[in-house]
Design an enzyme around this catalytic site. Structure first.
Site, PDB file in Angstrom:
ATOM      1  N   GLY A  11       0.846  -1.208   0.000  1.00  0.00           N
ATOM      2  CA  GLY A  11       0.000   0.000   0.000  1.00  0.00           C
ATOM      3  C   GLY A  11       0.871   1.243   0.000  1.00  0.00           C
ATOM      4  O   GLY A  11       0.601   2.203   0.718  1.00  0.00           O
ATOM      5  N   ASN A  13       1.405   3.514  -2.301  1.00  0.00           N
ATOM      6  CA  ASN A  13       1.103   4.615  -3.219  1.00  0.00           C
ATOM      7  C   ASN A  13       0.446   5.829  -2.566  1.00  0.00           C
ATOM      8  O   ASN A  13       0.433   6.910  -3.130  1.00  0.00           O
ATOM      9  CB  ASN A  13       0.203   4.111  -4.361  1.00  0.00           C
ATOM     10  CG  ASN A  13      -1.060   3.464  -3.848  1.00  0.00           C
ATOM     11  OD1 ASN A  13      -1.001   2.462  -3.147  1.00  0.00           O
ATOM     12  ND2 ASN A  13      -2.210   4.036  -4.161  1.00  0.00           N
ATOM     13  N   GLY A  15      -1.253   7.620   1.525  1.00  0.00           N
ATOM     14  CA  GLY A  15      -1.452   7.497   2.974  1.00  0.00           C
ATOM     15  C   GLY A  15      -0.149   7.193   3.704  1.00  0.00           C
ATOM     16  O   GLY A  15       0.934   7.607   3.290  1.00  0.00           O
ATOM     17  N   GLY A  17       1.453   4.477   3.933  1.00  0.00           N
ATOM     18  CA  GLY A  17       2.384   3.646   3.169  1.00  0.00           C
ATOM     19  C   GLY A  17       3.347   4.511   2.373  1.00  0.00           C
ATOM     20  O   GLY A  17       4.563   4.266   2.371  1.00  0.00           O
ATOM     21  N   SER A 146      -4.046  -1.924  14.520  1.00  0.00           N
ATOM     22  CA  SER A 146      -4.873  -0.796  14.957  1.00  0.00           C
ATOM     23  C   SER A 146      -5.341  -1.047  16.383  1.00  0.00           C
ATOM     24  O   SER A 146      -5.563  -2.205  16.771  1.00  0.00           O
ATOM     25  CB  SER A 146      -6.097  -0.691  14.041  1.00  0.00           C
ATOM     26  OG  SER A 146      -7.054   0.191  14.596  1.00  0.00           O
ATOM     27  N   TYR A 161     -13.200  -4.945  10.242  1.00  0.00           N
ATOM     28  CA  TYR A 161     -11.898  -4.302  10.473  1.00  0.00           C
ATOM     29  C   TYR A 161     -11.317  -4.763  11.801  1.00  0.00           C
ATOM     30  O   TYR A 161     -10.160  -5.177  11.879  1.00  0.00           O
ATOM     31  CB  TYR A 161     -12.092  -2.791  10.456  1.00  0.00           C
ATOM     32  CG  TYR A 161     -10.792  -2.003  10.534  1.00  0.00           C
ATOM     33  CD1 TYR A 161      -9.949  -1.923   9.417  1.00  0.00           C
ATOM     34  CD2 TYR A 161     -10.427  -1.324  11.689  1.00  0.00           C
ATOM     35  CE1 TYR A 161      -8.769  -1.192   9.471  1.00  0.00           C
ATOM     36  CE2 TYR A 161      -9.250  -0.594  11.744  1.00  0.00           C
ATOM     37  CZ  TYR A 161      -8.423  -0.523  10.631  1.00  0.00           C
ATOM     38  OH  TYR A 161      -7.249   0.195  10.689  1.00  0.00           O
TER      39      TYR A 161
HETATM   40  N1  LIG Z   1      -5.481   6.232   9.357  1.00  0.00           N
HETATM   41  C1  LIG Z   1      -5.662   5.796  10.589  1.00  0.00           C
HETATM   42  O1  LIG Z   1      -6.122   6.542  11.473  1.00  0.00           O
HETATM   43  C2  LIG Z   1      -5.284   4.380  10.963  1.00  0.00           C
HETATM   44  C3  LIG Z   1      -5.410   4.011  12.296  1.00  0.00           C
HETATM   45  C4  LIG Z   1      -5.030   2.728  12.690  1.00  0.00           C
HETATM   46  C5  LIG Z   1      -4.511   1.865  11.733  1.00  0.00           C
HETATM   47  N2  LIG Z   1      -4.420   2.233  10.429  1.00  0.00           N
HETATM   48  C6  LIG Z   1      -3.839   1.275   9.481  1.00  0.00           C
HETATM   49  O2  LIG Z   1      -2.746   1.865   8.817  1.00  0.00           O
HETATM   50  C7  LIG Z   1      -2.588   1.295   7.515  1.00  0.00           C
HETATM   51  C8  LIG Z   1      -2.511   2.399   6.483  1.00  0.00           C
HETATM   52  O3  LIG Z   1      -3.721   3.127   6.553  1.00  0.00           O
HETATM   53  P1  LIG Z   1      -3.965   4.536   5.857  1.00  0.00           P
HETATM   54  O4  LIG Z   1      -4.707   5.335   6.828  1.00  0.00           O
HETATM   55  O5  LIG Z   1      -2.717   5.053   5.241  1.00  0.00           O
HETATM   56  O6  LIG Z   1      -4.990   4.068   4.721  1.00  0.00           O
HETATM   57  P2  LIG Z   1      -5.354   4.648   3.282  1.00  0.00           P
HETATM   58  O7  LIG Z   1      -4.952   6.056   3.138  1.00  0.00           O
HETATM   59  O8  LIG Z   1      -6.767   4.249   3.060  1.00  0.00           O
HETATM   60  O9  LIG Z   1      -4.399   3.762   2.329  1.00  0.00           O
HETATM   61  C9  LIG Z   1      -4.579   2.380   2.280  1.00  0.00           C
HETATM   62  C10 LIG Z   1      -3.527   1.797   1.367  1.00  0.00           C
HETATM   63  O10 LIG Z   1      -3.729   0.374   1.328  1.00  0.00           O
HETATM   64  C11 LIG Z   1      -3.791  -0.011  -0.034  1.00  0.00           C
HETATM   65  N3  LIG Z   1      -4.560  -1.224  -0.225  1.00  0.00           N
HETATM   66  C12 LIG Z   1      -5.853  -1.489   0.077  1.00  0.00           C
HETATM   67  N4  LIG Z   1      -6.179  -2.734  -0.296  1.00  0.00           N
HETATM   68  C13 LIG Z   1      -5.061  -3.279  -0.863  1.00  0.00           C
HETATM   69  C14 LIG Z   1      -4.757  -4.522  -1.437  1.00  0.00           C
HETATM   70  N5  LIG Z   1      -5.666  -5.498  -1.576  1.00  0.00           N
HETATM   71  N6  LIG Z   1      -3.486  -4.726  -1.875  1.00  0.00           N
HETATM   72  C15 LIG Z   1      -2.551  -3.771  -1.791  1.00  0.00           C
HETATM   73  N7  LIG Z   1      -2.789  -2.541  -1.286  1.00  0.00           N
HETATM   74  C16 LIG Z   1      -4.037  -2.319  -0.817  1.00  0.00           C
HETATM   75  C17 LIG Z   1      -4.409   1.184  -0.751  1.00  0.00           C
HETATM   76  O11 LIG Z   1      -4.193   1.062  -2.148  1.00  0.00           O
HETATM   77  P3  LIG Z   1      -5.202   1.733  -3.234  1.00  0.00           P
HETATM   78  O12 LIG Z   1      -4.756   3.153  -3.423  1.00  0.00           O
HETATM   79  O13 LIG Z   1      -5.028   0.879  -4.443  1.00  0.00           O
HETATM   80  O14 LIG Z   1      -6.592   1.650  -2.657  1.00  0.00           O
HETATM   81  C18 LIG Z   1      -3.641   2.304  -0.082  1.00  0.00           C
HETATM   82  O15 LIG Z   1      -2.354   2.411  -0.646  1.00  0.00           O
HETATM   83  C19 LIG Z   1      -3.778   0.358   7.322  1.00  0.00           C
HETATM   84  O16 LIG Z   1      -3.395  -0.968   7.577  1.00  0.00           O
HETATM   85  C20 LIG Z   1      -4.770   0.831   8.370  1.00  0.00           C
HETATM   86  O17 LIG Z   1      -5.647  -0.190   8.772  1.00  0.00           O
HETATM   87  C21 LIG Z   1      -4.802   3.472  10.016  1.00  0.00           C
END
Ligand SMILES: NC(=O)c1ccc[n+]([C@@H]2O[C@H](COP(=O)([O-])OP(=O)(O)OC[C@H]3O[C@@H](n4cnc5c(N)ncnc54)[C@H](OP(=O)(O)O)[C@@H]3O)[C@@H](O)[C@H]2O)c1
Length: 238
Positions: A11, A13, A15, A17, A146, A161
């Site tokens: 992931g 690309n 957020g 990641g 999380s 989730y």
């Molecule tokens: N943001 C928060 O407050 C928070 C809090 C606790 C934990 N987290 C965890 O932190 C991690 C990153 O979250 P984020 O907030 O940066 O999320 P985000 O902005 O929604 O980005 C999610 C990333 O995961 C990728 N992804 C989704 N499904 C996929 C798949 N099948 N194969 C490969 N890539 C995939 C997306 O790719 P596409 O662009 O192709 O969709 C995107 O690059 C996640 O595991 C999330 O559960 C986030």
């Protein structure tokens, strides 16, 4: 073959990641940015390369065994090592497929899809890359979990989730037990509530704050603990 330490981030690309890729590359790693949409990944990689960072986009849908196996072969042929693996890709789809977010309305599709991406994908990717990590002799795996998966602080709603992240924590503990003494560490991280597409604009933390503990665990030396669940560089309850 690459002289630099090699990091793989799923992931990558957007957020957290993407920020993780940037910070690891700034720390001197060559970073493979796993992206399920390669076009989006190429654009993100170009932007980082313009900053003179050593990154490349690779096609990686973590729910695709074909992508995972192809990446393992590519890494083996082209780089011959993996020093860091960040299982960052994740989805939060409860309530988005027509059902409400209550577990009482949860659909099997939502539960299965959440599990497939948030839990099974990381296991399959770790297994595919383990031979290369064993060759490196020391490697760090970080699973982005999380607080919503924390059994000790479980709340209602978002069952797919929550369950998939609780299971990812279990995955972390199981691998830690099996990898003891191998030189490979594995830990889970709660990044806090971070301003991304998933976290939304009201979230408390910046991207840089969100990835701090991940980078700390990924780049620590050999004496590091394995099998922990961390937030803000501190162990937290499972
Ligand atoms: N943001 C928060 O407050 C928070 C809090 C606790 C934990 N987290 C965890 O932190 C991690 C990153 O979250 P984020 O907030 O940066 O999320 P985000 O902005 O929604 O980005 C999610 C990333 O995961 C990728 N992804 C989704 N499904 C996929 C798949 N099948 N194969 C490969 N890539 C995939 C997306 O790719 P596409 O662009 O192709 O969709 C995107 O690059 C996640 O595991 C999330 O559960 C986030």
């Amino acid at each position: 073959m690459n002289d630099k330490s090699v990091a793989v981030v799923t992931g990558g690309n957007r957020g957290m990641g993407l920020t993780t890729c940037k910070v690891l590359a700034e720390r001197g790693y060559h970073v493979l940015m796993g992206c399920r949409n390669l076009e989006m990944g190429e654009q993100a990689a170009r932007d980082l390369r313009e900053k003179k960072l050593s990154v490349e986009a690779v096609k990686l849908d973590v729910a695709s065994l074909e992508d995972i196996n192809a990446l393992a072969i590519y890494l083996s042929d082209k780089h011959g090592r993996v020093d860091v693996l960040i299982n960052n890709a994740g989805i939060l789809i409860d309530g988005q497929l027509g059902e409400a977010a209550s577990i009482c309305d949860a659909s099997a599709d939502t539960l299965k899809r959440s599990f497939e991406v948030n839990t099974v994908g990381p296991v399959m990717l770790i297994n595919a890359l383990l031979p290369l990590m064993r060759q490196s002799g020391s490697a760090n795996i970080v699973n982005i979990s999380s607080g919503m998966g924390q059994l000790s602080d479980m709340g209602g709603q978002y069952a797919g989730y929550r369950i998939s992240k609780t299971a990812l924590n279990a995955v972390t503990a199981i691998f830690a037990a099996e990898l003891e003494g191998s030189g490979i560490t594995i830990n889970a991280v709660c990044p806090g509530w971070v301003r991304t597409d998933m976290g939304g604009s009201n979230a408390e933390r910046t991207l840089e704050e969100g990835v701090d503990t991940t980078i700390w665990l990924a780049t620590s030396g050999d004496n590091q603990q394995s099998g922990g669940f961390y937030r803000d560089r501190q162990l937290i309850d499972w």
